[in-house]
Design a protein around this motif. Structure first.
Motif, PDB file in Angstrom:
ATOM      1  N   PRO A  29       0.833  -1.372  -0.138  1.00  0.00           N
ATOM      2  CA  PRO A  29      -0.078   0.001  -0.012  1.00  0.00           C
ATOM      3  C   PRO A  29       1.029   1.155   0.093  1.00  0.00           C
ATOM      4  CG  PRO A  29      -0.929  -1.556   1.574  1.00  0.00           C
ATOM      5  CD  PRO A  29       0.285  -2.175   1.200  1.00  0.00           C
ATOM      6  N   TYR A  30       2.140   1.179   0.436  1.00  0.00           N
ATOM      7  CA  TYR A  30       3.122   2.180   0.389  1.00  0.00           C
ATOM      8  C   TYR A  30       4.058   2.302  -0.684  1.00  0.00           C
ATOM      9  CZ  TYR A  30       0.200   2.605   4.893  1.00  0.00           C
ATOM     10  OH  TYR A  30      -0.607   2.541   5.562  1.00  0.00           O
ATOM     11  N   TRP A  31       4.036   1.405  -1.606  1.00  0.00           N
ATOM     12  CA  TRP A  31       5.091   1.236  -2.516  1.00  0.00           C
ATOM     13  C   TRP A  31       4.858   1.707  -3.755  1.00  0.00           C
ATOM     14  CZ3 TRP A  31       6.665  -4.381  -4.714  1.00  0.00           C
ATOM     15  CH2 TRP A  31       7.852  -4.010  -5.530  1.00  0.00           C
ATOM     16  N   LEU A  32       4.998   3.144  -3.714  1.00  0.00           N
ATOM     17  CA  LEU A  32       4.451   3.889  -4.859  1.00  0.00           C
ATOM     18  C   LEU A  32       5.341   3.936  -6.161  1.00  0.00           C
ATOM     19  CD1 LEU A  32       2.618   6.389  -5.958  1.00  0.00           C
ATOM     20  CD2 LEU A  32       4.330   7.740  -4.868  1.00  0.00           C
ATOM     21  N   GLU A  33       4.588   3.636  -7.238  1.00  0.00           N
ATOM     22  CA  GLU A  33       5.188   3.637  -8.672  1.00  0.00           C
ATOM     23  C   GLU A  33       4.756   4.775  -9.493  1.00  0.00           C
ATOM     24  OE1 GLU A  33       5.514   0.917 -12.688  1.00  0.00           O
ATOM     25  OE2 GLU A  33       4.073   0.614 -11.022  1.00  0.00           O
ATOM     26  N   PHE A  34       5.819   5.627 -10.031  1.00  0.00           N
ATOM     27  CA  PHE A  34       5.729   6.562 -10.737  1.00  0.00           C
ATOM     28  C   PHE A  34       5.776   6.125 -12.146  1.00  0.00           C
ATOM     29  CE2 PHE A  34       7.070   8.899  -7.127  1.00  0.00           C
ATOM     30  CZ  PHE A  34       6.368  10.172  -7.315  1.00  0.00           C
ATOM     31  N   VAL A  35       4.529   6.118 -12.688  1.00  0.00           N
ATOM     32  CA  VAL A  35       4.209   5.649 -14.011  1.00  0.00           C
ATOM     33  C   VAL A  35       4.412   6.816 -15.148  1.00  0.00           C
ATOM     34  CG1 VAL A  35       2.634   4.412 -15.667  1.00  0.00           C
ATOM     35  CG2 VAL A  35       2.731   3.614 -13.176  1.00  0.00           C
ATOM     36  N   HIS A  36       5.422   6.377 -16.170  1.00  0.00           N
ATOM     37  CA  HIS A  36       5.711   7.407 -17.080  1.00  0.00           C
ATOM     38  C   HIS A  36       5.137   6.846 -18.627  1.00  0.00           C
ATOM     39  CE1 HIS A  36       8.811   9.747 -14.969  1.00  0.00           C
ATOM     40  NE2 HIS A  36       8.844   8.656 -13.972  1.00  0.00           N
ATOM     41  N   ARG A  37       4.385   8.055 -19.169  1.00  0.00           N
ATOM     42  CA  ARG A  37       3.523   7.720 -20.321  1.00  0.00           C
ATOM     43  C   ARG A  37       3.747   8.853 -21.112  1.00  0.00           C
ATOM     44  NH1 ARG A  37       0.387   3.086 -20.895  1.00  0.00           N
ATOM     45  NH2 ARG A  37      -0.379   4.158 -22.680  1.00  0.00           N
ATOM     46  N   LYS A  38       3.646   8.568 -22.422  1.00  0.00           N
ATOM     47  CA  LYS A  38       3.110   9.770 -23.499  1.00  0.00           C
ATOM     48  C   LYS A  38       1.814  10.198 -23.380  1.00  0.00           C
ATOM     49  CE  LYS A  38       7.488   9.929 -25.431  1.00  0.00           C
ATOM     50  NZ  LYS A  38       8.445  10.916 -25.453  1.00  0.00           N
ATOM     51  N   LEU A  39       1.393  11.494 -23.706  1.00  0.00           N
ATOM     52  CA  LEU A  39       0.108  11.774 -23.723  1.00  0.00           C
ATOM     53  C   LEU A  39      -0.093  12.599 -24.900  1.00  0.00           C
ATOM     54  CD1 LEU A  39      -2.704  11.480 -22.182  1.00  0.00           C
ATOM     55  CD2 LEU A  39      -2.209  13.943 -21.343  1.00  0.00           C
ATOM     56  N   PRO A  40      -0.310  11.825 -26.029  1.00  0.00           N
ATOM     57  CA  PRO A  40      -0.457  12.788 -27.386  1.00  0.00           C
ATOM     58  C   PRO A  40      -1.869  13.395 -27.738  1.00  0.00           C
ATOM     59  CG  PRO A  40      -0.502  10.379 -27.855  1.00  0.00           C
ATOM     60  CD  PRO A  40      -0.449  10.501 -26.285  1.00  0.00           C
ATOM     61  N   ILE A  41      -1.969  14.932 -27.614  1.00  0.00           N
ATOM     62  CA  ILE A  41      -3.051  15.514 -27.818  1.00  0.00           C
ATOM     63  C   ILE A  41      -3.208  16.078 -29.087  1.00  0.00           C
ATOM     64  CG2 ILE A  41      -4.395  17.384 -26.692  1.00  0.00           C
ATOM     65  CD1 ILE A  41      -3.128  16.417 -23.929  1.00  0.00           C
ATOM     66  N   VAL A  42      -4.214  16.024 -29.823  1.00  0.00           N
ATOM     67  CA  VAL A  42      -4.493  16.872 -31.083  1.00  0.00           C
ATOM     68  C   VAL A  42      -4.581  18.382 -30.933  1.00  0.00           C
ATOM     69  CG1 VAL A  42      -6.111  17.128 -32.907  1.00  0.00           C
ATOM     70  CG2 VAL A  42      -5.682  14.781 -32.261  1.00  0.00           C
ATOM     71  N   ASN A  43      -3.844  18.924 -31.589  1.00  0.00           N
ATOM     72  CA  ASN A  43      -3.632  20.705 -31.595  1.00  0.00           C
ATOM     73  C   ASN A  43      -3.235  20.899 -30.277  1.00  0.00           C
ATOM     74  OD1 ASN A  43      -5.483  20.611 -33.986  1.00  0.00           O
ATOM     75  ND2 ASN A  43      -7.469  20.559 -32.806  1.00  0.00           N
ATOM     76  N   LEU A  44      -2.407  20.355 -29.788  1.00  0.00           N
ATOM     77  CA  LEU A  44      -1.445  20.748 -28.568  1.00  0.00           C
ATOM     78  C   LEU A  44      -0.675  21.963 -28.936  1.00  0.00           C
ATOM     79  CD1 LEU A  44      -1.137  20.004 -25.469  1.00  0.00           C
ATOM     80  CD2 LEU A  44       0.874  18.855 -26.331  1.00  0.00           C
ATOM     81  N   PRO A  45      -0.694  23.020 -28.103  1.00  0.00           N
ATOM     82  CA  PRO A  45      -0.133  24.236 -28.679  1.00  0.00           C
ATOM     83  C   PRO A  45       1.692  23.947 -28.441  1.00  0.00           C
ATOM     84  CG  PRO A  45      -1.608  24.946 -27.077  1.00  0.00           C
ATOM     85  CD  PRO A  45      -1.726  23.538 -27.025  1.00  0.00           C
ATOM     86  N   GLU A  46       2.384  24.539 -29.443  1.00  0.00           N
ATOM     87  CA  GLU A  46       3.670  24.183 -29.375  1.00  0.00           C
ATOM     88  C   GLU A  46       4.488  24.275 -27.828  1.00  0.00           C
ATOM     89  OE1 GLU A  46       7.996  25.239 -31.810  1.00  0.00           O
ATOM     90  OE2 GLU A  46       5.851  25.923 -32.433  1.00  0.00           O
ATOM     91  N   THR A  47       3.962  25.391 -27.314  1.00  0.00           N
ATOM     92  CA  THR A  47       4.409  25.887 -25.863  1.00  0.00           C
ATOM     93  C   THR A  47       4.345  24.606 -24.920  1.00  0.00           C
ATOM     94  OG1 THR A  47       2.252  26.783 -25.393  1.00  0.00           O
ATOM     95  CG2 THR A  47       3.907  28.406 -26.317  1.00  0.00           C
ATOM     96  N   LEU A  48       3.123  23.788 -25.036  1.00  0.00           N
ATOM     97  CA  LEU A  48       3.280  22.701 -23.888  1.00  0.00           C
ATOM     98  C   LEU A  48       3.803  21.523 -24.392  1.00  0.00           C
ATOM     99  CD1 LEU A  48      -0.620  23.167 -22.992  1.00  0.00           C
ATOM    100  CD2 LEU A  48       1.409  23.905 -21.600  1.00  0.00           C
ATOM    101  N   ARG A  49       4.300  21.339 -25.644  1.00  0.00           N
ATOM    102  CA  ARG A  49       5.008  19.958 -26.250  1.00  0.00           C
ATOM    103  C   ARG A  49       6.302  19.909 -25.148  1.00  0.00           C
ATOM    104  NH1 ARG A  49       3.903  21.526 -32.334  1.00  0.00           N
ATOM    105  NH2 ARG A  49       1.894  22.159 -32.333  1.00  0.00           N
ATOM    106  N   GLY A  50       6.170  18.636 -25.186  1.00  0.00           N
ATOM    107  CA  GLY A  50       7.477  18.152 -24.025  1.00  0.00           C
ATOM    108  C   GLY A  50       7.284  18.214 -22.587  1.00  0.00           C
TER     109      GLY A  50
END
Length: 281
Positions: A29-50
């Motif tokens: 219950p206390y063994w936390l996992e940070f799960v890393h994933r991509k989140l591709p969003i249509v029309n995402l502004p350039e300032t938020l990419r990455g």
């Protein structure tokens, strides 16, 4: 089998059972996992990419487990320097007004995004039986006082990303028609919706894009190679992780940071770390 061998076997099984019980109660219950994933969003502004968007869900602050663990997780999250943090409901396991004080103490140290921090409510944020008058407003106030924008069938414009927040399916303020009326197909959009069962309702107004949910905790206990035996959803397909809904929508279900009761097996708690990118049309 001889009596000696029987006793040895019984002792071994007892020891294994005790070790498993200790693990499911005090370790996982206390063994936390940070799960890393991509989140591709249509029309995402350039300032938020990455940029980094962190999802935290189902903290369940209350008397049922040591929430110092939640505070420690905030410290680790803040080290990631996220631009956006989203909380997808169930901030408390509500038994009484003392949970408001506990939540206030926890959220005074909340992980915040450098650009924006937004939240929606979950069913537990409506008090007992999800119908206790005033609890949702009190929790919303604690969150707002902590620098968090609470979306209640409303939208936040975050540097050109429209984050749409749907209030909880089981609560008293569920109004997806109003929430999804804010959908702008020509813009970048992201929906926060605590209970993934909403994905199966005819309320989406043609929405195309990602939906971030929680609620299931991944079942909390899951036999190896088998589905979890208990899930608080009608659609038992909705366990945890990514689901392609097949109509232009993608669902991600976070396994929860906290738990209703501190028992987990084969379903570690999760904070999801998304890297924002522009999706191909």
């Amino acid at each position: 089998m001889s009596r000696r061998n029987f006793l040895r076997t019984a002792a071994g099984l007892s020891l294994a059972g005790a070790a498993t019980g200790l693990y499911t109660w005090q370790i996982e219950p206390y063994w936390l996992e940070f799960v890393h994933r991509k989140l591709p969003i249509v029309n995402l502004p350039e300032t938020l990419r990455g940029k980094t968007l962190v999802q935290i869900s189902d903290m369940h602050v209350g008397d049922r487990f040591d929430y110092q663990y939640i505070l420690d997780s905030f410290v680790e999250t803040q080290k990631l320097n996220p631009e956006i943090v989203v909380y997808t409901g169930d901030f408390v396991s509500y038994d009484g007004p003392e949970q408001l004080t506990q939540l206030r103490n926890v959220m005074a140290n909340a992980a915040l995004g450098s650009v924006a921090t937004v939240a929606i409510l979950g069913n537990h944020d409506y008090g007992r039986n999800w119908r206790e008058a005033g609890v949702d407003e009190s929790i919303s106030k604690v969150l707002k006082d902590s620098g968090i924008t609470v979306l209640r069938n409303t939208t936040a414009d975050v540097k050109g990303l429209n984050i749409i927040g749907v209030d909880d399916l089981w609560g008293t303020n569920f109004d997806p028609t109003t929430a999804l009326a804010n959908y702008q197909p020509e813009a970048a959009n992201l929906v926060l919706c605590h209970n993934p069962d909403v994905c199966d309702l005819d309320v989406w107004n043609g929405y195309q894009g990602w939906i971030l949910s929680g609620h299931t905790h991944g079942g909390q206990c899951k036999p190896p190679f088998l589905p979890p035996p208990l899930l608080p959803v009608e659609n038992e397909r909705y366990t945890a992780g990514h689901f392609d809904l097949g109509d232009g929508r993608d669902l991600y279900i976070n396994r929860a940071l906290g738990c209703s009761f501190p028992v987990r097996f084969n379903v570690r708690p999760e904070i999801t770390v998304f890297e924002l990118s522009k999706a191909a049309v």
